[in-house]
Design an enzyme around this catalytic site. Structure first.
Site, PDB file in Angstrom:
ATOM      1  N   GLU A   8       0.813  -1.219   0.000  1.00 47.08           N
ATOM      2  CA  GLU A   8       0.000   0.000   0.000  1.00 47.08           C
ATOM      3  C   GLU A   8       0.845   1.268   0.000  1.00 47.08           C
ATOM      4  O   GLU A   8       0.458   2.278   0.577  1.00 47.08           O
ATOM      5  CB  GLU A   8      -0.957   0.009   1.208  1.00 47.08           C
ATOM      6  CG  GLU A   8      -1.901  -1.181   1.225  1.00 47.08           C
ATOM      7  CD  GLU A   8      -2.982  -1.098   2.299  1.00 47.08           C
ATOM      8  OE1 GLU A   8      -2.859  -0.237   3.180  1.00 47.08           O
ATOM      9  OE2 GLU A   8      -3.934  -1.889   2.220  1.00 47.08           O
TER      10      GLU A   8
ATOM     11  N   GLU B 189      -6.229  -7.611  -1.054  1.00 47.36           N
ATOM     12  CA  GLU B 189      -6.744  -7.599   0.322  1.00 47.36           C
ATOM     13  C   GLU B 189      -8.234  -7.326   0.270  1.00 47.36           C
ATOM     14  O   GLU B 189      -8.662  -6.198   0.071  1.00 47.36           O
ATOM     15  CB  GLU B 189      -6.058  -6.524   1.186  1.00 47.36           C
ATOM     16  CG  GLU B 189      -4.660  -6.895   1.578  1.00 47.36           C
ATOM     17  CD  GLU B 189      -4.057  -5.898   2.580  1.00 47.36           C
ATOM     18  OE1 GLU B 189      -4.820  -5.121   3.184  1.00 47.36           O
ATOM     19  OE2 GLU B 189      -2.828  -5.915   2.727  1.00 47.36           O
TER      20      GLU B 189
END
Ligand code: NAG
Ligand code: NAG
Ligand code: NAG
Ligand code: NAG
Ligand code: NAG
Ligand code: NAG
Ligand code: NAG
Ligand code: NAG
Ligand code: NAG
Length: 758
Positions: free
Chosen positions: A112, A181
């Protein structure tokens, strides 16, 4: 920023179950549609299981349950270049990469970073290029991913993380649409409520993703587990990292989530060819309802998605009627019959409970944390002029750091004869203050206010005064731009403030000489270790007299017997304040049962419809954020004595502490006609039927009620015959089985509601 600052960052590996038979190498690659394995596009369903959050003896069971739940792959992490290189080399040595004939099909570098890259300007870009080059140079022969990283440097594949990824489109047209995710729930913070994400909504998000062209998705988390020891970050992330994931903290099935998703996985896998090779066409059916057809020459598969948050839809598709509830997706594997709808859950709900065994009465001994020298004399290990950040002093070797200074006050001091307060500007997660050995008070971070002012009345003496501040960290920052440089501890200013009428005088102590002491004596002397029992060097013995309650900085110890069997063991910390706990010398984590969540923001009814966020459908308002703590079986001695040691920082009463196992207590199902329902109490037999009705019953598990119509046969009798005394039973939900009903009104399908006791 120099690269060496990034050694703590993560790399991730996706490990494939050996479903792809391979004696030789497997070629993993990708095109714009999907990950390809030996040239074939594949639908892949993966789940995050982080190995430090469970014990090694739990891994085989977790992995089996993940595989049984329909997963193809496990995703797991760890650091940057040195670590990545080491692990890659170890894996290569064992021929674990698919390119070598092994099971690893994908690897991820960074995590991320796209969320924070802009805060770092050109250096952020340089860094992500460095990551890509570093990863690429390791030459693993399978693709590398970067999640939440738009415009990932080639050949990295960019992927999506989130509660939903149906709207996501990779910025690189040659990247397949991948979801690394899929947040199955959320983590918990001390002082927070329990997050809850419904099975209906999670299934909706997955089905929508595949309806809109997705071909790979990973559940974050599939098993969350436990933050043992002091590993929880945050700050303030709890010891439990349950995540409301399909496998719960202890590794048991979280039903109906696990089973409802398993059914979806099986169907998606059965549609692999059309989903990965088929031509895609979408048909707008109005009012936010869309049908998607995936067709190859041999076969077509369809989805009908209803994105409307309130209106159920009755639609005509290819000449047939379909009822698609609001915020749901129907899956039609052959485009002519609904095999699954995300909002129609046929899987049982398992209500977990503590076993009903009478708890063992624990005989506690105790001893104080010896801190007199520290608090009264201010003697530490390090001296500095001014205040230093807690991380810089402790290097995270301990949660505890003493900040100590002296201040001389004589009668001529302008502060004298005034009402005096100690004012501390603090970033300590918990601050305990002492003046001349006397406790002044404490303050904790609440509601995310990590920067606060502590101010308490004090009574200094003439001459030298000792000010001792105990700063406690509760997990360090682990995410966000420049997270490593955020303040922790007492960054000041620290002042004595005198008040007289409207007049205020301040004496700033921040620039004084400060003594620092890292950790507490009991930790440094390993009082939690099983080997410390009766240690000669400990002048203070453990006492079994006058067991104190609500005494700060106190150690407690007791022996106990391990609960028999294989069910997960938990310990109830009701009555305790805050601290850390050890079982036979191994830390089971920080505890803080005295920290209740706020009273508001919970609802009795959770509507799965509409977008999920981490605050939606919270439960356990006004209750301890974490009352029960996981005691892994491998920490216990089944045959002999076991020792629990507590360090109680805030003050608490250990007399209610007790060990339990966690088992399935009640099983409910609300299955739809034309489906089968399966009931199981895990490893115990079903003992009794509490409710069963086929027709239009209503209510929630525990309060089911018969509706206006019912099958002609006695449903409870049928369920009892099929299920009681058995480990599991499977029944058709049909009029054949339960008898035809009188008119149930409307055209909604009939349902079987059943509640059984374990
Ligand atoms: C990792 O770093 C250590 C210490 O600098 C070094 O000895 C080791 O060789 C490195 N390992 C790898 C795989 O780069
Ligand atoms: C995310 O998980 C849910 C629940 O398993 C599932 O229904 C959904 O399909 C997943 N999303 C994707 C894109 O796989
Ligand atoms: C959802 O359905 C309602 C009722 O039919 C309609 O008024 C609304 O516009 C719909 N919303 C969307 C986003 O389609
Ligand atoms: C998919 O579409 C292309 C272009 O319209 C067409 O040539 C091909 O035959 C189609 N394939 C299938 C399986 O329908
Ligand atoms: C100190 O505070 C008390 C009330 O808290 C007040 O009555 C008293 O007058 C104050 N004394 C001085 C010297 O300001
Ligand atoms: C916290 O919750 C527990 C359980 O509901 C309750 O007994 C206790 O009084 C609460 N504590 C506070 C400080 O509200
Ligand atoms: C468990 O306890 C028994 C009996 O006290 C002892 O003999 C054995 O060594 C212990 N095992 C471990 C692993 O500590
Ligand atoms: C169901 O019960 C039978 C024994 O009655 C057992 O062999 C089987 O493993 C059980 N199945 C599941 C899924 O628990
Ligand atoms: C359910 O019904 C089908 C026929 O509709 C039958 O083949 C099957 O055996 C039944 N299953 C059970 C568990 O009764």
């Amino acid at each position: 920023m120099e690269m060496k600052h990034f050694i703590y960052l993560l790399s991730l590996f996706f490990i494939l179950f050996a479903t792809f038979s391979s004696s030789n190498s497997t070629i993993v690659s990708h095109d714009e549609r999907a990950i390809t394995i030996n040239g074939q596009r594949r639908i892949l369903i993966s789940g995050s299981i982080h190995y430090p959050r469970s014990t090694s003896d739990m891994w085989p069971d977790l992995i089996n349950k993940a595989k049984d739940g329909g997963l193809d792959a496990i995703e797991t992490y760890n650091e940057m270049q040195n670590f990545t290189t080491k692990i890659v080399n170890m894996m290569k040595q064992e021929n674990l990469f698919a390119s070598q004939g092994g099971p690893i099909i994908l690897a991820q570098i960074e995590n991320e970073y796209g969320n924070v890259i802009s805060s770092y300007g050109a250096e952020g870009k340089a860094y992500i290029n460095w990551c890509a080059n570093m990863a690429n140079s390791l030459d693993i022969g399978v693709p590398w991913l970067m999640c939440q990283q738009p415009h990932a440097p080639e050949p990295m594949i960019e992927t999506c993380n989130g509660f939903y990824c149906d709207q996501y489109k990779p910025s690189n047209p040659s990247s397949p649409k991948m979801w690394t995710e899929n947040w199955t729930g959320w983590f918990k913070n001390w002082g927070g409520k329990h997050p809850y994400r419904t099975a209906e909504d999670l299934a909706y998000s997955v089905a929508r993703f595949f309806q809109t062209g997705g071909t790979f998705q990973n559940y974050y988390m599939y098993h969350g587990g436990t933050n043992f020891g002091r590993v929880a970050g945050g700050p303030y992330i709890t010891t439990s990292y349950d995540y409301h994931a399909p496998l719960d903290e202890f590794g048991s099935l979280n039903q109906p989530k696990w089973g409802h998703l398993k059914q979806l996985h099986t169907l998606l896998k059965s549609m692999e060819k059309p989903l990965t090779y088929g031509n895609i066409s979408t048909i707008d059916l109005g009012n936010s309802v869309t049908a998607t057809v995936y067709s190859t020459k041999e076969r077509s598969s369809c989805f009908i998605g209803n994105v409307n948050t309130t209106a159920d839809a009755l639609v005509k598709f290819k000449g047939k009627d379909y009822n698609v509830p609001a915020w749901s997706v129907s899956v039609l594997p052959d485009c002519n019959k609904e095999a699954y709808n995300t909002a129609r859950v046929n899987t049982q709900t398992s209500i977990m409970t503590e076993d009903s065994r009478k708890p063992e009465k624990l005989e506690w001994t105790w001893r104080p944390e010896v801190a007199r020298k520290t608090i009264l004399k201010g003697s530490g290990d390090l001296i500095a002029k001014g205040l230093v950040d807690q991380k810089d002093v402790t290097n995270d070797a301990s949660d505890y750091l003493w900040y100590m200074t002296r201040v001389h006050l004589d009668k001529k001091d302008p502060l004298w004869s005034r009402n005096m307060t100690l004012r501390v500007h603090s970033n300590a997660h918990v601050l305990h203050a002492y003046v001349n050995g006397k406790y002044v008070g404490n303050q904790i971070v609440k509601d995310n206010k990590f920067d606060y002012k502590f101010e308490k009345k004090v009574n200094p003496v003439h001459g030298t005064n000792h000010i001792s501040l105990l700063s406690v960290s509760v997990g360090l920052q682990n995410y966000g731009p420049f997270f490593e440089s955020g303040p922790t501890g007492i960054n000041g200013p620290v002042k004595l403030v005198g008040y007289k009428g409207d007049e205020t005088i301040e004496k700033d102590l921040s620039g004084h000489q400060w003594d620092y002491k890292i950790g507490l004596n009991g930790f440094n002397n390993k009082l939690f270790s099983t080997k410390s029992v009766g240690h000669k060097n400990h002048k203070l013995k453990w006492s079994n007299e006058k067991l104190p309650a609500d005494r700060m900085l106190t150690w407690y110890k007791a022996k106990f017997k391990a609960p028999l069997g294989k069910d997960p063991v938990i310990v109830d910390f009701s009555g305790l304040g805050k601290g850390e706990a050890w079982i036979n010398g191994q830390s089971i984590g920080r505890y803080w049962p005295s920290f209740n969540s706020s009273d508001d923001g919970c609802t009795d009814e959770c509507d799965y419809r509409g977008e999920y966020g981490s605050d939606k459908c919270s439960f356990m308002c006004g209750k301890p954020t974490q009352r029960w703590y996981h005691v892994p079986r491998s920490f216990l001695n089944e045959s002999g004595h076991n020792t629990i040691t507590l360090f109680e920082e805030m003050g608490g009463d250990p007399s209610m502490v007790n060990f339990k196992t966690v088992v399935v207590g009640t099983v409910c199902a609300r299955a739809h006609e034309h489906n089968t329902v399966e009931l199981s109490c895990s490893n115990r037999p079903i003992s009794a039927v509490k409710f069963a009705s086929f027709g239009n019953p209503s209510g929630h598990c525990g309060s089911f009620a018969v509706g206006t119509c019912e099958g002609a046969k006695d449903a409870a009798k049928i369920v009892a015959k099929d299920c009681v005394g058995k480990l599991n039973c499977t029944m058709n939900v049909s009029s054949d089985k339960f008898g035809s009903t009188s008119d149930c009104g409307g055209d909604s399908p009939k349902r079987l509601f059943v509640e059984v006791e374990c």
